[in-house]
Design an enzyme around this catalytic site. Structure first.
Site, PDB file in Angstrom:
ATOM      1  N   GLY A  46       3.943  45.243  47.862  1.00  0.00           N
ATOM      2  CA  GLY A  46       4.316  44.420  46.632  1.00  0.00           C
ATOM      3  C   GLY A  46       3.715  45.451  45.303  1.00  0.00           C
ATOM      4  CD  GLN A  51       0.203  47.762  41.464  1.00  0.00           C
ATOM      5  OE1 GLN A  51       0.975  46.850  41.902  1.00  0.00           O
ATOM      6  NE2 GLN A  51      -0.457  48.614  42.380  1.00  0.00           N
ATOM      7  CB  CYS A  93      -4.143  48.786  45.603  1.00  0.00           C
ATOM      8  SG  CYS A  93      -3.557  48.659  44.216  1.00  0.00           S
ATOM      9  CG  LEU A  94       1.771  50.902  46.112  1.00  0.00           C
ATOM     10  CD1 LEU A  94       3.177  50.522  45.578  1.00  0.00           C
ATOM     11  CD2 LEU A  94       2.014  52.108  47.092  1.00  0.00           C
ATOM     12  CG  HIS A 135      -3.068  43.017  46.549  1.00  0.00           C
ATOM     13  ND1 HIS A 135      -4.131  43.976  46.945  1.00  0.00           N
ATOM     14  CD2 HIS A 135      -2.587  43.934  45.525  1.00  0.00           C
ATOM     15  CE1 HIS A 135      -3.853  45.012  46.685  1.00  0.00           C
ATOM     16  NE2 HIS A 135      -3.298  45.080  45.637  1.00  0.00           N
ATOM     17  CD  GLU A 136       1.114  43.390  44.516  1.00  0.00           C
ATOM     18  OE1 GLU A 136       0.928  43.634  43.353  1.00  0.00           O
ATOM     19  OE2 GLU A 136       0.964  43.932  45.689  1.00  0.00           O
ATOM     20  CG  HIS A 139      -2.454  44.362  40.525  1.00  0.00           C
ATOM     21  ND1 HIS A 139      -3.132  45.317  40.344  1.00  0.00           N
ATOM     22  CD2 HIS A 139      -1.970  44.447  41.927  1.00  0.00           C
ATOM     23  CE1 HIS A 139      -3.301  46.220  41.388  1.00  0.00           C
ATOM     24  NE2 HIS A 139      -2.685  45.752  42.292  1.00  0.00           N
TER      25      HIS A 139
HETATM   26 ZN   LIG Z   1      -2.685  46.593  44.395  1.00  0.00          ZN
END
Ligand SMILES: [Zn+2]
Length: 169
Positions: A46, A51, A93-94, A135-136, A139
């Site tokens: 995701g 991000q 997480c990226l 999670h997304e 963000h």
């Molecule tokens: Zn993340």
């Protein structure tokens, strides 16, 4: 399509509450295409707009990781309005490279969102999809998964986090 730069922990945009998307225009559609390409390139499940330094309420999920053969999907202005149960799962997480921790979250969620064609949806999600979605959506509210682990674990990670924030990870 173009791959966009993913910003890391420490960047102020990751702590901002995102603005609602008012209109799905060419710019938004282009951003969605780029985000999908960026997510696949980074091998993520995701990716949320903040991000890639766009503080708007938009995220993409690579549903292929959840259900084989499914197309990546965009979720615009997603709002989780109900949840149930609890489960613990390891998350990464990226924007926080090389850190993975168990995070407790509700098992099932109810969510409203708009798709890329402007259609509104009201769905129940559970399992992996509910996990990635929460999670997304976090963000979009300036929340990161490391906010949800125990203070002791976070202390143990403080040096790693500092290195990521200073760009030397
Ligand atoms: Zn993340």
């Amino acid at each position: 399509m173009a791959i966009r730069k993913i910003i890391n922990y420490g960047h102020p945009y990751l702590r901002v509450k995102s603005q609602k998307v008012e209109k799905i225009d060419d710019e938004i559609r282009k951003l969605i295409e780029d985000m999908i390409e960026t997510m696949i390139d980074a091998e993520g499940i995701g990716l949320a707009a903040p991000q890639v330094a766009q503080t708007i309420s938009l995220l993409v999920i690579n549903t292929d990781h959840i259900e084989e053969g499914a197309e990546p999907e965009a979720f615009i202005n997603p709002v989780i309005y109900d949840d149930e149960g609890e489960s613990s799962m390891e998350e990464g997480c990226l924007s926080i490279p090389d850190i993975r921790e168990d995070v407790k979250r509700p098992e099932t969620i109810k969510i409203k969102y708009t798709d890329i064609d402007g259609l509104e949806h009201d769905e129940q999600m559970s399992g992996m999809l509910a996990r990635v979605m929460q999670h997304e959506v976090d963000h979009l509210n300036g929340v990161l998964f490391i906010d949800k682990i125990s203070p002791m674990k976070r202390r143990l990670l403080s040096k790693k986090l500092k290195n990521i924030a200073s760009g030397s990870n």
